[in-house]
Scaffold this motif. Structure first.
Motif, short mmCIF file in Angstrom:
data_model
loop_
_atom_site.label_atom_id
_atom_site.label_comp_id
_atom_site.label_asym_id
_atom_site.label_seq_id
_atom_site.Cartn_x
_atom_site.Cartn_y
_atom_site.Cartn_z
N GLU A 72 42.07 47.94 44.50
CA GLU A 72 41.45 46.73 45.07
C GLU A 72 40.36 46.20 44.13
N LYS B 19 41.88 44.58 41.09
CA LYS B 19 42.39 43.26 41.44
C LYS B 19 41.26 42.23 41.50
N GLU B 20 40.12 42.61 42.09
CA GLU B 20 38.97 41.72 42.19
C GLU B 20 38.41 41.39 40.81
N ARG C 151 40.00 41.48 37.95
CA ARG C 151 40.96 40.65 37.24
C ARG C 151 40.93 39.21 37.73
#
Length: 97
Positions: free
Chosen positions: A10, A13-14, A16
């Motif tokens: 998670e 993802k944040e 990126r």
């Protein structure tokens, strides 16, 4: 997947997503900057001024190095980046002659 791995995925993802937004900001900012430098190049050509201004370039490099230090960015990287941009701008200015 363990909770740690799920949380790491998670966070990745944040990070990126933030990188992607910042890349877009950089591209649009450079586009805006080059619009202004093209206007400068046309103005210089219209008034028979030289395409480069070494005194201004030196001042800008010094300013950018200071900004880089305050932003916790490697000043040498910032200097190299600005030198690259300056070379591109000068090439564009030469094309207006």
């Amino acid at each position: 997947m363990s909770d740690d791995v799920t949380r790491a995925a998670e966070l990745l993802k944040e990070h990126r997503a933030s990188i992607d937004r910042l890349d877009a900001i950089l591209v649009y900012t450079l586009g805006e900057r080059f619009k202004h430098t093209q206007a400068v190049g046309k103005l210089k050509a219209a008034h028979d001024l030289p395409p480069s201004d070494p005194a201004r370039e030196a001042t800008q490099i010094e300013r950018l190095e200071d900004l880089a230090k305050r932003a916790d960015l490697d000043p040498e990287f910032a200097k190299s980046f600005l030198n690259f941009i300056i070379r591109e701008v000068i090439q564009n200015h030469k094309s207006f002659k």
